[in-house]
Write an enzyme that holds these catalytic residues in place. Structure first.
Site, PDB file in Angstrom:
ATOM      1  N   GLY A  49       0.868  -1.173   0.000  1.00  0.00           N
ATOM      2  CA  GLY A  49       0.000   0.000   0.000  1.00  0.00           C
ATOM      3  C   GLY A  49       0.898   1.214   0.000  1.00  0.00           C
ATOM      4  N   ALA A  50       0.545   2.241  -0.749  1.00  0.00           N
ATOM      5  CA  ALA A  50       1.449   3.367  -0.947  1.00  0.00           C
ATOM      6  C   ALA A  50       1.989   3.935   0.362  1.00  0.00           C
ATOM      7  CB  ALA A  50       0.741   4.464  -1.741  1.00  0.00           C
ATOM      8  N   ASN A  53       4.051   1.416   2.450  1.00  0.00           N
ATOM      9  CA  ASN A  53       5.351   1.222   1.790  1.00  0.00           C
ATOM     10  C   ASN A  53       6.347   2.302   2.235  1.00  0.00           C
ATOM     11  OD1 ASN A  53       4.197  -0.877   0.359  1.00  0.00           O
ATOM     12  ND2 ASN A  53       4.096   0.221  -1.586  1.00  0.00           N
ATOM     13  N   GLY A 271      15.714  11.924 -13.477  1.00  0.00           N
ATOM     14  CA  GLY A 271      16.124  12.540 -12.226  1.00  0.00           C
ATOM     15  C   GLY A 271      14.949  13.159 -11.503  1.00  0.00           C
ATOM     16  N   ASP A 298       7.157   5.285  -3.758  1.00  0.00           N
ATOM     17  CA  ASP A 298       7.029   5.246  -2.300  1.00  0.00           C
ATOM     18  C   ASP A 298       8.406   5.200  -1.650  1.00  0.00           C
ATOM     19  OD1 ASP A 298       4.279   5.035  -2.811  1.00  0.00           O
ATOM     20  OD2 ASP A 298       4.377   2.853  -2.821  1.00  0.00           O
TER      21      ASP A 298
END
Length: 361
Positions: A49-50, A53, A271, A298
Site C-alpha cells: 500500500g502506498a 510502503n 532525475g 514510495d
C-alpha cells in the site's frame, strides 16, 4: 517550513513515531515468475500500500515510523499487521473492522504483447474495504498530533468520500501552515482506475460512459491539486502532472502547486527536481536495471523524508530518494530491502561530478 522537534514519549515504554503514514494497505497476490496472471496456478502473498510502503522504507532507513489505518478481521488483515510489524513499523493504532474486509490486489506481469521489461498491471479489489471507511474523525488521533511528519497520498483520496474528507481535514483543514504541529507530506499518486471504479461507483447507471470518464478526470485533477497545494512537502511525477493538469515542465509544475513550500518533481530515469526555500535543485537518477517499477515512488518518498528528518540539504535528500527508489526498482516486492546507511553515507559524500558521471553510465 520548520520541522517539529523529535517527539518525546510520556514514559520510557511508549513508542512515538517520527512519521505517521495514513492510508490503505492490502494483501498482494502475485505469480512466482514473470508469466501472465491468467496462466498461473500458484500465487504468492505479500502486503502493499502506498503509505505503508513509505513507512516500511523509513523504518528500513532507521527512522521511527507508524502506520494508521483500518483492516478487516480476516487472515489478510492479520497478515498486513504481522508483516508491517516485522519490518519495524508501529501498527498499534490500527483499527480492526469486524464487518468490512481487508483489500486485495493482484499483479499481472507483462500482460500485454510487446510490453517492455518491468511492465506490470495491477487489479484492485478494495471496494467497501475496512480502510475505505476511514473518515475525518481519524484526524483527531493523538499519534497524528505528536508526529514530526504526517505522510498522505492521493490514493486514499480516491477510496471513498469519507477518506477524501479525512485528507481534506488533515491538509486543507489546517488553520495555518506556520502553527505548531507536524509537517504534512503528500504524494499525488494519481490512480485513474480508483477514481473511475471506487470513488464514484454510485453514479447513476444511465450516465453515458464518455461523460463519466470526463467527470472523473476533472474530479481527480481538482481534488489532487487542492490537496497538493495545502501540503508542506509534495511529491509528484512529471508524467502524472501532465496527465492531470496538462503541465509537463518541472518549473511550471512547481508554479502550479504553489504555495506548497517544498515540491519534488520526479522524472523517472532522468532525475528529480526539488523547489524549496526559493531554490531549484536537480539530481539525476542512478542507472538501475528495472525488474518492476511498483513501489519505487514510495521508496523515493521514504528516502527524501529521511533526509528531511536528518536535516540534510536538498541535494542529499534527493540522493537518498534516488538510492531508495533504485532498491525498489531492482525487486518485484513492493517494499525493498533498503540500502545500508554505510552505503547511503558513501553515496551522499560523492562530489557532484562523480554522482553525475555515475548517473550517466
Amino acid at each position: 517550513m520548520p520541522l517539529p522537534p523529535p517527539p518525546r514519549a510520556a514514559d520510557r515504554d511508549e513508542r512515538v513515531a517520527d512519521v505517521v503514514c495514513v492510508g490503505e494497505t492490502m494483501a498482494v497476490l502475485s505469480p512466482p515468475d514473470t508469466g501472465p496472471l491468467a496462466e498461473q496456478s500458484l500465487l504468492s502473498m505479500a502486503v502493499g500500500g502506498a503509505e505503508s510502503n513509505v513507512a516500511c522504507g523509513l523504518a528500513g532507513l532507521g527512522r521511527r515510523a507508524a502506520w494508521l489505518s483500518r483492516v478487516g478481521d480476516d487472515p489478510f488483515g492479520r497478515r498486513v499487521l504481522a508483516e508491517l510489524t516485522a519490518r519495524g513499523v508501529d501498527v498499534s493504532a490500527v483499527e480492526t473492522d469486524p464487518a468490512r474486509p481487508t483489500g486485495v490486489y493482484f499483479k499481472d506481469p507483462a500482460p500485454d504483447p510487446g510490453s517492455g521489461p518491468g511492465h506490470t498491471r495491477t487489479y484492485y479489489y478494495r471496494g467497501g474495504s475496512a480502510a475505505s471507511a476511514m473518515g475525518p474523525d481519524l484526524a483527531r488521533h493523538p499519534a497524528l498530533r505528536r508526529a514530526r511528519i504526517v505522510h498522505l497520498s492521493g490514493v486514499a483520496a480516491a477510496l471513498s468520500d469519507s477518506c477524501a474528507r479525512l485528507l481534506e481535514t488533515l491538509l486543507a483543514g489546517r488553520d495555518d501552515r506556520a502553527s505548531p504541529g507536524p509537517l504534512v507530506s503528500f504524494d499525488v499518486n494519481h490512480r485513474p482506475a480508483l477514481w473511475r471504479h471506487e470513488r464514484h461507483e454510485s453514479h447513476e447507471r444511465h450516465e453515458r460512459h464518455e461523460r463519466h470518464e470526463r467527470h472523473e478526470g476533472a474530479d481527480a485533477a481538482r481534488t489532487l491539486l487542492a490537496l497538493a497545494r495545502a501540503a508542506d512537502i509534495v511529491f509528484v511525477g512529471r508524467d502524472e502532472a501532465e496527465e492531470l493538469w496538462g503541465t509537463a515542465r518541472p518549473d511550471d509544475i512547481a508554479e502550479l502547486l504553489a504555495p506548497a513550500p517544498a515540491v519534488v518533481v520526479k522524472d523517472a530515469e532522468h532525475g528529480a527536481t526539488s523547489y524549496a526555500g526559493g531554490l531549484r535543485t536537480f539530481v539525476p537518477s542512478l542507472p538501475t536495471k528495472v525488474v518492476e517499477p511498483v513501489g519505487a515512488g514510495d521508496a523515493f518518498a521514504a528516502g527524501y523524508l529521511t533526509g528531511v528528518l536528518e536535516d540534510r540539504d536538498e541535494r542529499s535528500r534527493l540522493r537518498l530518494g534516488h538510492l531508495a527508489a533504485a532498491a525498489a526498482l531492482r525487486t518485484r516486492d513492493d517494499v525493498p530491502v533498503m540500502p545500508s546507511r554505510t552505503e547511503t553515507d558513501r553515496c551522499l559524500a560523492l562530489d557532484e561530478d562523480v554522482w553525475a558521471a555515475t548517473a550517466r553510465r
